[in-house]
Design an enzyme around this catalytic site. Structure first.
Site, PDB file in Angstrom:
ATOM      1  N   GLY A 207      13.833   3.712   0.807  1.00  0.00           N
ATOM      2  CA  GLY A 207      15.253   3.465   0.601  1.00  0.00           C
ATOM      3  C   GLY A 207      16.146   4.654   0.900  1.00  0.00           C
ATOM      4  O   GLY A 207      17.365   4.531   0.868  1.00  0.00           O
TER       5      GLY A 207
ATOM      6  N   ARG B 175      -1.339   5.198   2.934  1.00  0.00           N
ATOM      7  CA  ARG B 175      -1.883   5.747   1.685  1.00  0.00           C
ATOM      8  C   ARG B 175      -2.213   4.592   0.750  1.00  0.00           C
ATOM      9  O   ARG B 175      -1.982   3.429   1.072  1.00  0.00           O
ATOM     10  CB  ARG B 175      -0.831   6.638   1.015  1.00  0.00           C
ATOM     11  CG  ARG B 175       0.506   5.921   0.799  1.00  0.00           C
ATOM     12  CD  ARG B 175       1.480   6.719  -0.016  1.00  0.00           C
ATOM     13  NE  ARG B 175       2.827   6.190  -0.001  1.00  0.00           N
ATOM     14  CZ  ARG B 175       3.257   5.160  -0.702  1.00  0.00           C
ATOM     15  NH1 ARG B 175       2.426   4.502  -1.490  1.00  0.00           N
ATOM     16  NH2 ARG B 175       4.513   4.748  -0.629  1.00  0.00           N
TER      17      ARG B 175
ATOM     18  N   LYS C 214      10.454  -0.572  -5.599  1.00  0.00           N
ATOM     19  CA  LYS C 214       9.765  -1.710  -6.211  1.00  0.00           C
ATOM     20  C   LYS C 214       9.719  -1.580  -7.732  1.00  0.00           C
ATOM     21  O   LYS C 214       9.593  -0.481  -8.262  1.00  0.00           O
ATOM     22  CB  LYS C 214       8.348  -1.820  -5.649  1.00  0.00           C
ATOM     23  CG  LYS C 214       8.314  -2.062  -4.155  1.00  0.00           C
ATOM     24  CD  LYS C 214       6.920  -1.856  -3.590  1.00  0.00           C
ATOM     25  CE  LYS C 214       6.942  -1.876  -2.076  1.00  0.00           C
ATOM     26  NZ  LYS C 214       5.626  -1.501  -1.501  1.00  0.00           N
TER      27      LYS C 214
ATOM     28  N   ASN D 101       2.596   1.938   5.173  1.00  0.00           N
ATOM     29  CA  ASN D 101       2.366   3.024   4.228  1.00  0.00           C
ATOM     30  C   ASN D 101       0.930   3.499   4.394  1.00  0.00           C
ATOM     31  O   ASN D 101      -0.015   2.755   4.111  1.00  0.00           O
ATOM     32  CB  ASN D 101       2.626   2.561   2.796  1.00  0.00           C
ATOM     33  CG  ASN D 101       4.110   2.445   2.516  1.00  0.00           C
ATOM     34  OD1 ASN D 101       4.886   3.315   2.863  1.00  0.00           O
ATOM     35  ND2 ASN D 101       4.512   1.346   1.909  1.00  0.00           N
TER      36      ASN D 101
ATOM     37  N   LYS E 265      18.814   2.941   9.091  1.00  0.00           N
ATOM     38  CA  LYS E 265      17.586   3.432   8.462  1.00  0.00           C
ATOM     39  C   LYS E 265      17.212   4.799   9.011  1.00  0.00           C
ATOM     40  O   LYS E 265      17.333   5.056  10.217  1.00  0.00           O
ATOM     41  CB  LYS E 265      16.425   2.461   8.693  1.00  0.00           C
ATOM     42  CG  LYS E 265      16.585   1.122   7.994  1.00  0.00           C
ATOM     43  CD  LYS E 265      15.327   0.294   8.137  1.00  0.00           C
ATOM     44  CE  LYS E 265      15.402  -0.986   7.332  1.00  0.00           C
ATOM     45  NZ  LYS E 265      14.144  -1.765   7.423  1.00  0.00           N
TER      46      LYS E 265
ATOM     47  N   VAL F  74       1.192   2.252  -5.051  1.00  0.00           N
ATOM     48  CA  VAL F  74       1.338   2.200  -6.504  1.00  0.00           C
ATOM     49  C   VAL F  74       0.794   0.885  -7.036  1.00  0.00           C
ATOM     50  O   VAL F  74       0.133   0.819  -8.075  1.00  0.00           O
ATOM     51  CB  VAL F  74       2.816   2.362  -6.902  1.00  0.00           C
ATOM     52  CG1 VAL F  74       2.992   2.267  -8.418  1.00  0.00           C
ATOM     53  CG2 VAL F  74       3.381   3.672  -6.395  1.00  0.00           C
TER      54      VAL F  74
ATOM     55  N   LYS G  31       9.613   5.950  12.080  1.00  0.00           N
ATOM     56  CA  LYS G  31       9.811   4.505  12.083  1.00  0.00           C
ATOM     57  C   LYS G  31      10.097   3.945  13.475  1.00  0.00           C
ATOM     58  O   LYS G  31       9.652   2.846  13.811  1.00  0.00           O
ATOM     59  CB  LYS G  31      10.945   4.126  11.123  1.00  0.00           C
ATOM     60  CG  LYS G  31      10.761   4.658   9.708  1.00  0.00           C
ATOM     61  CD  LYS G  31       9.411   4.330   9.128  1.00  0.00           C
ATOM     62  CE  LYS G  31       9.236   4.927   7.738  1.00  0.00           C
ATOM     63  NZ  LYS G  31       7.869   4.756   7.217  1.00  0.00           N
TER      64      LYS G  31
END
Length: 505
Positions: free
Chosen positions: A164, A293, A236, A291, A157, A296, A116
């Site tokens: 999370g 990828r 989420k 992300n 973080k 979802v 990050k």
């Protein structure tokens, strides 16, 4: 084009990829652990290969076994789905070394966006707005000094993480040392790296992300934004597109999507990806993470654009140029997705594994259900307990809320606890219906004004207490009769104070 693709995943996403392979005339290979021997994705694939015991590190997370399965099946490529090895640069490299095409971004892009602090630097250099923050701190004392410069509240973080994990909100200096130790410990356990950095916390932010597609020839397009602010513990819960926050703010939407395209270019990206942002009350947006990828929540984007993202992933991985220029991509209507989990909202959303004795999913215009579950199937304890993604499309947001409410009334799952009732209550909340949400909406609970209006008088409270006492006496008297004791109906998660920060899988 590829002749055969191994799907390195399980559950609904494996089913999703296998179906697109079938439509494209490509053979599919499923992998499965001992816990998934009778799973739906195993039956739907053209071939299936066992890769180990139930624990994920011995099966779905075991790079050597997955690559060996692909080579043994004579596959040309590997689709990682989401979760498990989907954002593993080591897995992408291992596929390449074995002569397999990894259907995802280059390993360098995965590595850059996976760290990050490195991703923040790349975004800053590309002119993409980032939340004011710091590089990884080496000690709690250094973190305290940096926090004083940034200003409280701050978010701690994990530098190597997401979803999370290793994240803590710190509202005052006296909480920093304890929170620092907790964040480091959680980061080390989840990612094998205890590096933690700091960002200024945005109070009651919105979590808005942008879907991008990039080919291996330098073309990048966006497919609009998704509102992902409804979260529990940075995970989420319900997603939608377009974002209600951006209704009537086309210039902000254009700036947001342009920033996402710039982020993908700066990362040297190819294939499907998602750039995530936090937005404050004034609709200022800040890069959160990328992300690398398929997400979802990708079905809501497919419902409003008509573009099959898995098909596009496969075409890009096969070296094809993007089939759509930015001006070719249209957006029609509004879509929402509920993640239906085998979890018990009345018990703090604890997992509820077990046999599904009854499974009824809704049908009808504008309804889509992505699921890897079947009636009679046992939800295993070892994996994410997602049962289905229940999606709805309609011309407008109010219409899609109505359609989704109707679909939720039709849905039924027996034998285990699920989040269906949670969603039924959530969609009745007037603030949700008005689009007035943020990342702490769920944890703060139902509408305070509605709760105050429903507050009983003193006489009514006394009467309720008498009823409760009487009911308790009856329950004690009937112990051993086998009569069920009803649980209260609440969808609120009181596990933690929320409203600041962001994240989410």
């Amino acid at each position: 084009m590829f002749r055969k693709i191994l799907v390195a995943n399980r559950g609904e996403i494996a089913v999703r990829v296998i179906r697109t392979c079938r439509e494209m005339g490509i053979l599919s290979v499923a992998v499965y652990s001992e816990a998934d021997r009778t799973a739906k994705h195993v039956r739907l694939a053209d071939e299936a290969v066992a890769i180990g015991p139930a624990p994920a590190p011995e099966s779905y997370l075991n790079i050597e076994r997955v690559v060996a399965a692909a080579l043994g099946a004579d596959a040309d490529a590997v689709h990682p789905g989401y979760g498990f090895l989907s954002e593993s640069a080591d897995f992408a490299e291992a596929c390449g070394h074995a002569g397999l095409k990894f259907i995802g971004p280059p390993s360098d892009a995965i590595l850059t966006m996976g760290i990050k602090t490195r991703a923040r630097k790349v975004m800053e250099d590309a002119g993409v707005p980032v939340v004011p923050g710091t590089a990884a701190a080496r000690s709690s004392a250094e973190a305290a000094a940096l926090a004083a410069k940034i200003g409280y509240p701050v978010m701690l973080k994990a530098a190597a993480g997401g979803g999370g994990k290793g994240m803590r909100l710190v509202e005052a200096p006296d909480r920093l040392a304890t929170s620092w130790a907790q964040a480091q410990g959680e980061a080390l356990q989840a990612f094998g790296d205890d590096s933690v950095y700091l960002e200024r916390a945005i109070v009651r932010p919105r979590h808005v992300e942008v879907q991008i597609l990039a080919d291996e020839h330098g073309s990048v397009v966006h497919l609009g934004e998704r509102e992902c602010s409804l979260q529990r513990r940075h995970q989420k819960v319900l997603e939608e597109t377009p974002s209600p926050l951006l209704a009537g703010h086309s210039r902000t939407r254009e700036s947001l999507c342009s920033a996402a395209v710039a982020a993908a270019r700066a990362a040297g990206y190819a294939n499907a990806g998602t750039v995530e942002f936090l937005m404050d009350a004034d609709r200022r947006f800040y890069f959160l993470e990328m992300n690398t990828r398929l997400q979802v929540e990708h079905p809501v984007t497919e419902l409003v654009t008509g573009i099959d993202l898995v098909r596009e992933q496969i075409l890009v991985a096969a070296g094809k140029p993007l089939r759509h220029g930015q001006s070719d991509i249209g957006f029609r209507g509004h879509a929402m997705e509920c993640r239906v989990y085998a979890e018990d909202p009345k018990a703090g959303f604890l997992p509820s594994p077990g046999r599904i004795s009854r499974l009824v999913m809704p049908e009808g215009p504008g309804i889509r259900v992505d699921s890897g579950a079947e009636e009679g199937w046992t939800v295993p304890l070892e994996y994410d307990p997602l049962i289905a993604k229940l999606c709805a499309w309609a011309p407008t947001r109010p219409e899609v809320v109505c359609r989704l409410r109707g679909a939720l009334r039709e849905a039924a799952v027996g034998g285990i606890a699920t989040t269906l009732g949670f969603f039924r209550e959530l969609l009745e909340d007037p603030r949700f219906q008005a689009g007035e949400i943020d990342t702490g909406f769920i944890e703060r609970g139902l509408d305070p004004a509605a709760a105050a209006a429903a507050s009983p008088s003193r006489a009514a409270r006394l009467a309720a207490m008498l009823v409760a006492v009487r009911a308790s006496q009856v329950r004690r008297h009937s112990v051993g009769t086998g009569r069920p004791e009803p649980a209260p109906s609440r969808w609120k998660d009181r596990g933690r104070r929320a409203g600041v920060g962001g994240g989410g899988r």
